[in-house]
Design an enzyme around this catalytic site. Structure first.
Site, PDB file in Angstrom:
ATOM      1  N   GLY A   6       0.893  -1.117  -0.192  1.00  0.00           N
ATOM      2  CA  GLY A   6       0.159  -0.013   0.084  1.00  0.00           C
ATOM      3  C   GLY A   6       0.845   1.300   0.134  1.00  0.00           C
ATOM      4  O   GLY A   6       1.983   1.297   0.459  1.00  0.00           O
ATOM      5  N   ASP A  49      -4.550   8.871  14.433  1.00  0.00           N
ATOM      6  CA  ASP A  49      -4.905   8.462  13.104  1.00  0.00           C
ATOM      7  C   ASP A  49      -5.920   7.068  13.136  1.00  0.00           C
ATOM      8  O   ASP A  49      -5.664   6.320  12.433  1.00  0.00           O
ATOM      9  CB  ASP A  49      -3.701   8.305  12.146  1.00  0.00           C
ATOM     10  CG  ASP A  49      -4.049   8.060  10.823  1.00  0.00           C
ATOM     11  OD1 ASP A  49      -5.083   8.510  10.315  1.00  0.00           O
ATOM     12  OD2 ASP A  49      -3.254   7.590   9.846  1.00  0.00           O
TER      13      ASP A  49
HETATM   14  P1  ADP Z   1      -2.676   4.518   5.562  1.00  0.00           P
HETATM   15  O1  ADP Z   1      -2.142   6.104   5.634  1.00  0.00           O
HETATM   16  O2  ADP Z   1      -3.996   4.449   4.611  1.00  0.00           O
HETATM   17  O3  ADP Z   1      -3.060   4.029   6.821  1.00  0.00           O
HETATM   18  P2  ADP Z   1      -0.443   2.701   5.572  1.00  0.00           P
HETATM   19  O4  ADP Z   1       0.784   3.001   4.925  1.00  0.00           O
HETATM   20  O5  ADP Z   1      -0.573   2.709   6.851  1.00  0.00           O
HETATM   21  O6  ADP Z   1      -1.677   3.818   4.920  1.00  0.00           O
HETATM   22  O7  ADP Z   1      -1.036   1.223   5.119  1.00  0.00           O
HETATM   23  C1  ADP Z   1      -1.119   1.125   3.554  1.00  0.00           C
HETATM   24  C2  ADP Z   1      -1.772  -0.424   3.426  1.00  0.00           C
HETATM   25  O8  ADP Z   1      -0.836  -1.317   4.016  1.00  0.00           O
HETATM   26  C3  ADP Z   1      -3.218  -0.329   3.821  1.00  0.00           C
HETATM   27  O9  ADP Z   1      -4.175  -1.092   2.938  1.00  0.00           O
HETATM   28  C4  ADP Z   1      -3.077  -1.386   5.146  1.00  0.00           C
HETATM   29  O10 ADP Z   1      -4.275  -2.168   5.201  1.00  0.00           O
HETATM   30  C5  ADP Z   1      -1.656  -2.336   4.824  1.00  0.00           C
HETATM   31  N1  ADP Z   1      -1.034  -2.211   6.225  1.00  0.00           N
HETATM   32  C6  ADP Z   1      -0.529  -1.413   6.937  1.00  0.00           C
HETATM   33  N2  ADP Z   1       0.280  -2.004   7.902  1.00  0.00           N
HETATM   34  C7  ADP Z   1       0.016  -3.350   7.819  1.00  0.00           C
HETATM   35  C8  ADP Z   1       0.129  -4.334   8.854  1.00  0.00           C
HETATM   36  N3  ADP Z   1       0.987  -4.464   9.893  1.00  0.00           N
HETATM   37  N4  ADP Z   1      -0.327  -5.660   8.274  1.00  0.00           N
HETATM   38  C9  ADP Z   1      -0.869  -5.796   7.301  1.00  0.00           C
HETATM   39  N5  ADP Z   1      -1.335  -4.757   6.298  1.00  0.00           N
HETATM   40  C10 ADP Z   1      -0.962  -3.429   6.685  1.00  0.00           C
END
Ligand code: ADP
Ligand code: MG
Length: 463
Positions: A11, A128
């Site tokens: 993501g 957040d």
């Molecule tokens: P946001 O600002 O939308 O929270 P992130 O960078 O935190 O963006 O996350 C991007 C994507 O990665 C999201 O779809 C989230 O579900 C996934 N993600 C983030 N951290 C984790 C984790 N620890 N385990 C699984 N998926 C994750």
């Protein structure tokens, strides 16, 4: 970064990239958040390091575990556990309109609250909370992620994030440009609970302006009447426009319909630890302070955690133990001889029955004691609140009187010849047309009323 093998980008968040990696040390999967910090000042970078170090030290079954962090080529990397069940946002969308069972919602919500309690008790804000930052592990446990990352970023990035990112969770005070505080996290928690109940955002609009207007008005479409009164009334408490009217995470968890679920998710030992009578600074446990810390202007970001007296007892964890060698306890109570003679022989019960009866009685006693204790606590809180309201009202009247006095003094000093000068630092801009005596006594009284109004408004700002 050589310790990790990049598998795929999962993501692109508002902070930077999220990459799924495999550790060469333990062969486990992790997620690495990559944040560009090259444009930060040295001071901000130092602050970021401190913040991340604090986050890395947090350990709770309902918090995504931070593993480590490091810096490379102008980026900050935060390594954390990978949650295989994905995030709640995706889970909600997968429902395709079928509402969740209340039991499911409450089980998830309690776990989110337990995570938030852990953080708020340590005087850290999440900043957040959203369904995309709440994850499900392989075994269905809920974990809150992305703790305090917003703090790591400077305010400019944070502002940009609010505009680019998900604005649905903005609280009224943030819309009004007031400081973020623990109750802003509670508002966002309400948004998540609402989403779980309706599969929709509580506040939605076609553009930012209308969204802000909706949030500030605080009105949202009602949730299905299939959900209990407890749940629906909790939602309206979380969506109180004034942050001070929203419950703290500790008082949310004290609500009976949620409290009874806690033992499903925390071991008795963890319950005792988490609900002990201590708040934490970032550097370890601190004794609870009786007084609120003096706050500066506006809302204080850190409201002390609410105390729960003997919570462990509340959740069935023994708090007192008999001391070995305590003579009184060890002494067998034998009635004096003259009484023994008149004793009526007691019908012998078998030991199983006896034990069952005894444990039932003990449970009943505990229940009664708990109800009694809770009643006492509630009475005390009510009394303290009433005292506080009385005190505030007295202070308010004193301030108004002082302002009035000052106004008259100025009038007398001016001798009715010119402008009224005030030494009070009020927000009230006195229009020239209202200068006494040119505008007459009505004008002066109107100005005085404005002064009083602004004092009242000032004194009602969240602390
Ligand atoms: P946001 O600002 O939308 O929270 P992130 O960078 O935190 O963006 O996350 C991007 C994507 O990665 C999201 O779809 C989230 O579900 C996934 N993600 C983030 N951290 C984790 C984790 N620890 N385990 C699984 N998926 C994750
Ligand atoms: Mg995230």
């Amino acid at each position: 970064m050589e310790k990790y093998v990049r598998l795929q980008k999962i993501g692109e968040g508002s902070f930077g990239k999220a990459v799924l990696v495999k550790s060469t040390d333990d062969g486990r999967h992790y997620v690495i958040k990559e944040i560009n910090i090259s444009r930060m000042s040295d001071k901000e970078r130092q602050e970021s390091r401190r913040e991340v170090a604090v986050l890395a030290n947090m350990k709770h079954p309902n918090i995504v575990q931070y593993k480590e962090s490091f810096e490379e080529n102008g980026s900050l990397y935060i390594v954390m556990d990978y949650c295989e069940g994905g995030d709640l946002f995706k889970r909600i969308n997968a429902q395709k309109g079928t509402l969740f069972q209340e039991d499911q919602i409450l089980d998830w919500f309690v776990q989110i609250c337990l995570a938030l309690k852990h953080v708020h008790d340590r005087k850290i804000l999440h900043r957040d909370i959203k369904s995309q930052n709440i994850f499900l592990t392989k075994d269905g446990t809920v974990q809150l992620g992305d703790f305090g990352i917003a703090r790591v970023l400077n305010s400019t990035v944070e502002l940009a994030r609010t505009c680019i990112g998900t604005p649905y969770y903005l609280s009224p005070e943030i819309c009004e440009n007031k400081p973020y505080n623990n109750k802003s996290d509670i508002w966002a928690l309400g948004c998540v609970l609402y989403e779980l109940c309706t599969l929709k955002h509580a506040f939605e609009a076609g553009n930012m302006k209308n969204l802000v207007l909706k949030i500030i008005s605080g009105s949202f479409p009602p949730v299905s009447l299939h959900y209990s009164y407890d749940l629906r009334s909790l939602l309206s408490q979380l969506f109180k426009r004034n942050p001070r009217d929203r419950p703290s995470v500790n008082s949310i968890l004290e609500k009976g319909f949620l409290a009874k679920r806690i033992e499903k998710f925390l071991s008795p030992q963890l319950i005792a630890e988490e609900f002990c009578l201590k708040t934490f600074s970032k550097f370890g446990p601190q004794p609870v302070q009786g007084k609120r810390p003096a706050s500066g202007q506006g809302a204080s970001p850190f409201v002390p955690a609410q105390k729960i007296t003997k919570p462990a007892a509340k959740y069935g964890v023994p708090l007192t133990y008999k001391k070995y060698g305590d003579k009184k306890l060890l002494e067998k109570k034998t009635p004096p001889k003259h009484k023994q003679a008149h004793q009526i022989p007691v019908k012998k019960m078998n030991s199983g029955e006896e034990r069952k009866k005894m444990s039932e009685e003990a449970a009943k006693k505990r229940r009664l004691e708990f109800i009694e204790k809770e009643k006492k606590q509630k009475d005390q809180i009510r009394f303290l609140k009433a005292e506080q309201v009385k005190r505030q009202e007295k202070q308010r009247l004193e301030r108004i009187n002082r302002a009035r006095e000052q106004g008259w003094r100025n009038v007398l000093r001016a001798g009715g010849s010119g402008e009224v000068k005030t030494s009070l630092s009020l927000n009230t801009k006195r229009p020239d047309s209202l200068c006494f005596p040119s505008a007459g006594i009505k004008g002066f009284l109107f100005w005085q009323w404005r002064c009083c109004l602004s004092i009242t408004l000032f004194s009602s700002r969240p602390i």
